[in-house]
Design a protein around this motif. Structure first.
Motif, PDB file in Angstrom:
ATOM      1  N   GLY A  24      38.944  36.118  32.412  1.00 11.40           N
ATOM      2  CA  GLY A  24      37.716  35.586  31.816  1.00 11.40           C
ATOM      3  C   GLY A  24      37.996  34.480  30.811  1.00 11.40           C
ATOM      4  O   GLY A  24      37.333  33.442  30.806  1.00 11.40           O
ATOM      5  N   VAL A  44      33.770  40.407  33.441  1.00 13.28           N
ATOM      6  CA  VAL A  44      33.061  41.686  33.375  1.00 13.28           C
ATOM      7  C   VAL A  44      33.180  42.449  34.690  1.00 13.28           C
ATOM      8  O   VAL A  44      33.322  43.676  34.696  1.00 13.28           O
ATOM      9  N   THR A  45      33.147  41.747  35.818  1.00 11.36           N
ATOM     10  CA  THR A  45      33.300  42.411  37.116  1.00 11.36           C
ATOM     11  C   THR A  45      34.667  43.073  37.239  1.00 11.36           C
ATOM     12  O   THR A  45      34.778  44.230  37.668  1.00 11.36           O
ATOM     13  N   ALA A  87      32.246  34.675  32.497  1.00  9.91           N
ATOM     14  CA  ALA A  87      31.774  35.968  31.992  1.00  9.91           C
ATOM     15  C   ALA A  87      31.558  36.956  33.135  1.00  9.91           C
ATOM     16  O   ALA A  87      31.959  38.122  33.039  1.00  9.91           O
ATOM     17  N   TRP A  88      30.924  36.507  34.195  1.00 11.08           N
ATOM     18  CA  TRP A  88      30.677  37.398  35.332  1.00 11.08           C
ATOM     19  C   TRP A  88      31.973  37.898  35.951  1.00 11.08           C
ATOM     20  O   TRP A  88      32.101  39.078  36.288  1.00 11.08           O
ATOM     21  N   THR A  89      32.953  37.017  36.094  1.00 16.06           N
ATOM     22  CA  THR A  89      34.227  37.413  36.691  1.00 16.06           C
ATOM     23  C   THR A  89      34.969  38.394  35.803  1.00 16.06           C
ATOM     24  O   THR A  89      35.463  39.423  36.271  1.00 16.06           O
ATOM     25  N   ASN A  93      25.801  34.152  30.861  1.00 16.16           N
ATOM     26  CA  ASN A  93      25.527  33.955  32.284  1.00 16.16           C
ATOM     27  C   ASN A  93      26.354  32.786  32.805  1.00 16.16           C
ATOM     28  O   ASN A  93      25.831  31.732  33.159  1.00 16.16           O
ATOM     29  N   THR A  94      27.688  32.990  32.832  1.00 20.72           N
ATOM     30  CA  THR A  94      28.612  31.960  33.300  1.00 20.72           C
ATOM     31  C   THR A  94      29.565  32.585  34.312  1.00 20.72           C
ATOM     32  O   THR A  94      29.754  33.802  34.320  1.00 20.72           O
ATOM     33  N   PRO A  95      30.170  31.783  35.157  1.00 25.57           N
ATOM     34  CA  PRO A  95      31.148  32.331  36.107  1.00 25.57           C
ATOM     35  C   PRO A  95      32.304  33.059  35.407  1.00 25.57           C
ATOM     36  O   PRO A  95      32.766  34.090  35.886  1.00 25.57           O
ATOM     37  N   THR A 115      34.730  46.092  34.883  1.00 26.98           N
ATOM     38  CA  THR A 115      33.944  47.195  35.419  1.00 26.98           C
ATOM     39  C   THR A 115      34.709  47.893  36.535  1.00 26.98           C
ATOM     40  O   THR A 115      34.744  49.133  36.601  1.00 26.98           O
TER      41      THR A 115
END
Length: 67
Positions: free
Chosen positions: A51, A15-16, A11-13, A7-9, A19
């Motif tokens: 990432g 994975v986004t 990782a989110w970026t 749950n880090t910026p 996806t």
């Protein structure tokens, strides 16, 4: 082990972007558009690099030795 479960910026970026890459490649495959498909495929390593770069820049999780 870090307790943030990705749950880090960074990782989110990453994975986004990856996806989005799968969605674009899937649309290209269904629509028989090779250009769109390969754009989606090209986005995958971009997501990995972004990432990792964000993680190295301090937007990822810190290891247990740094807490």
């Amino acid at each position: 082990m870090s307790s943030n479960h990705g749950n880090t910026p960074a990782a989110w970026t990453g994975v986004t972007i990856m996806t989005l890459a799968f969605v674009v490649a899937g649309i290209g495959a269904v629509a028989y558009s090779w250009v769109v498909f390969w754009i989606g495929v090209a986005l995958l390593p971009i997501g990995l690099v972004v990432g990792k770069a964000m993680s190295l820049a301090g937007y990822g999780s810190q290891g247990p030795e740094q807490h």
